[in-house]
Scaffold this active site. Sequence first.
Site, PDB file in Angstrom:
ATOM      1  N   HIS A 103     -55.907 -47.343  64.699  1.00  9.72           N
ATOM      2  CA  HIS A 103     -54.732 -46.771  63.857  1.00  9.72           C
ATOM      3  C   HIS A 103     -53.354 -46.766  64.348  1.00  9.72           C
ATOM      4  O   HIS A 103     -53.223 -46.771  65.513  1.00  9.72           O
ATOM      5  CB  HIS A 103     -55.255 -45.194  63.692  1.00  9.72           C
ATOM      6  CG  HIS A 103     -55.315 -44.594  65.045  1.00  9.72           C
ATOM      7  ND1 HIS A 103     -56.680 -44.587  65.722  1.00  9.72           N
ATOM      8  CD2 HIS A 103     -54.476 -43.664  65.693  1.00  9.72           C
ATOM      9  CE1 HIS A 103     -56.324 -43.935  66.978  1.00  9.72           C
ATOM     10  NE2 HIS A 103     -55.239 -43.314  67.083  1.00  9.72           N
ATOM     11  N   HIS A 105     -49.782 -45.018  64.258  1.00  5.56           N
ATOM     12  CA  HIS A 105     -49.201 -43.736  63.893  1.00  5.56           C
ATOM     13  C   HIS A 105     -47.638 -44.014  63.531  1.00  5.56           C
ATOM     14  O   HIS A 105     -47.057 -44.818  63.669  1.00  5.56           O
ATOM     15  CB  HIS A 105     -48.646 -43.216  65.188  1.00  5.56           C
ATOM     16  CG  HIS A 105     -49.886 -42.776  66.193  1.00  5.56           C
ATOM     17  ND1 HIS A 105     -50.537 -41.215  66.241  1.00  5.56           N
ATOM     18  CD2 HIS A 105     -50.751 -43.430  66.852  1.00  5.56           C
ATOM     19  CE1 HIS A 105     -51.291 -41.241  67.050  1.00  5.56           C
ATOM     20  NE2 HIS A 105     -51.864 -42.528  67.494  1.00  5.56           N
TER      21      HIS A 105
END
Length: 142
Positions: A103, A105
């Site tokens: 992922h 951010h």
Amino acid sequence: MPAYDPNNIFAKIIRGELPCHKVYEDDKALAFLDIMPRAPGHTLVLPKAPARNLFDVSADDLAHVSRVAQKIAKAAISAFGADGVTVQQFNESAGGQVVFHLHVHVIPRKDGVPMKPPASEKEKPEALAANAAKLATALKSA
Ligand code: 5GP
């Protein structure tokens, strides 16, 4: 490197087994708000395909996640009146990674306002819902 664990929390969110405050979705990527935001609008962008982190993600998925992260960063400027955006991506525990599905951010920033420490405070669901709606609207009008 350890193998990908299909029971990690983000895999469950992608499969719809756990809820999230969705900001963006297409066939290859999903973006939703971080439950413990370091600043309002803190978003996580994920490939839908299994990938533990930078070491096993396909180049195509990585490129696609980067494209989505860029869209969200631009939308955050209008949605939150941000002056800048911090983009972070952690790999393995030594690199600061806590959840083992890749992922990125995307954290909207204001001049002179420091980020909260990681995982410091759970945001209220109403605030997350309002911020997800703001960002989704900004994305649609981009
Ligand atoms: P990292 O693995 O890059 O260090 O960070 C994981 C991030 O996931 C943290 O910022 C944390 O606040 C966030 N997080 C952990 N559990 C959940 C969850 O169940 N839902 C959402 N939306 N975010 C989560």
